[in-house]
Scaffold this motif. Structure first.
Motif, PDB file in Angstrom:
ATOM      1  N   ARG A 182       0.833  -1.204   0.000  1.00 49.80           N
ATOM      2  CA  ARG A 182       0.000   0.000   0.000  1.00 49.80           C
ATOM      3  C   ARG A 182       0.868   1.255   0.000  1.00 49.80           C
ATOM      4  NH1 ARG A 182      -3.296  -3.205   3.165  1.00 49.80           N
ATOM      5  NH2 ARG A 182      -2.392  -2.477   5.112  1.00 49.80           N
ATOM      6  N   LYS A 227       0.728   4.181  -2.761  1.00 47.37           N
ATOM      7  CA  LYS A 227       0.566   5.580  -2.355  1.00 47.37           C
ATOM      8  C   LYS A 227       1.670   6.439  -2.959  1.00 47.37           C
ATOM      9  CE  LYS A 227      -1.527   4.819   2.179  1.00 47.37           C
ATOM     10  NZ  LYS A 227      -1.300   4.925   3.639  1.00 47.37           N
ATOM     11  N   ALA A 281       4.646   6.536   4.779  1.00 49.46           N
ATOM     12  CA  ALA A 281       3.850   5.309   4.817  1.00 49.46           C
ATOM     13  C   ALA A 281       4.722   4.102   5.168  1.00 49.46           C
ATOM     14  CB  ALA A 281       3.154   5.094   3.477  1.00 49.46           C
TER      15      ALA A 281
END
Length: 143
Positions: A29, A33, A83
């Motif tokens: 993810r 992103k 992230a």
């Protein structure tokens, strides 16, 4: 992607590293992103270059590339880095606190098996507050 290598782990290796599958999903993810942030940063850089070109028409057109590339790279790096660090913190927290394997990334897990020491006699300003601390620890475990 990250999941291809992690999904091929045998159970023994995966057992040594609790939360490895969740970490792989989280890193995937973070990668996605970063890609979306790359395009968003490029659009922001292109918009900034057009605004600057209107304000200062004598700036050479080669700087458009600098604005677009700079905006894309800086935005992508910042978003992916943040992230990825969140994924690392989640994995370390999972490994240290024995979070269940079915816990979702980003969810709050409270470990309730921590033993609370029972104070026998605690003095504060000459008064015994041990019974108050026992009541307080009972109140915390009740919630």
């Amino acid at each position: 992607m990250v999941l291809v290598g992690i999904s091929d782990l045998d159970e023994e290796t995966a057992g040594k590293y609790p939360g490895i599958y969740q970490y792989g999903q989280c890193q995937s993810r973070a990668f996605i992103k970063g890609i979306f942030a790359f395009f968003a940063g490029g659009v922001a850089g292109l918009t900034a270059s057009h605004v600057i070109k209107r304000r200062y028409p004598t700036i050479p057109a080669v700087y458009n590339v600098v604005f677009v590339a700079g905006g894309a790279i800086i935005t992508s790096y910042a978003v992916a880095s943040i992230a990825s660090k969140q994924c690392q913190r989640m994995w370390v927290h999972t490994a240290q606190h024995n979070v269940p394997a079915d816990a979702k990334p980003g969810s709050v897990y409270v470990q309730t098996t921590v033993p609370t020491p029972e104070p026998e006699s605690v003095q504060c300003n000459g008064e015994d507050i041990g019974s108050f601390l026992k009541l307080y620890s009972w109140w915390k475990t009740r919630k």
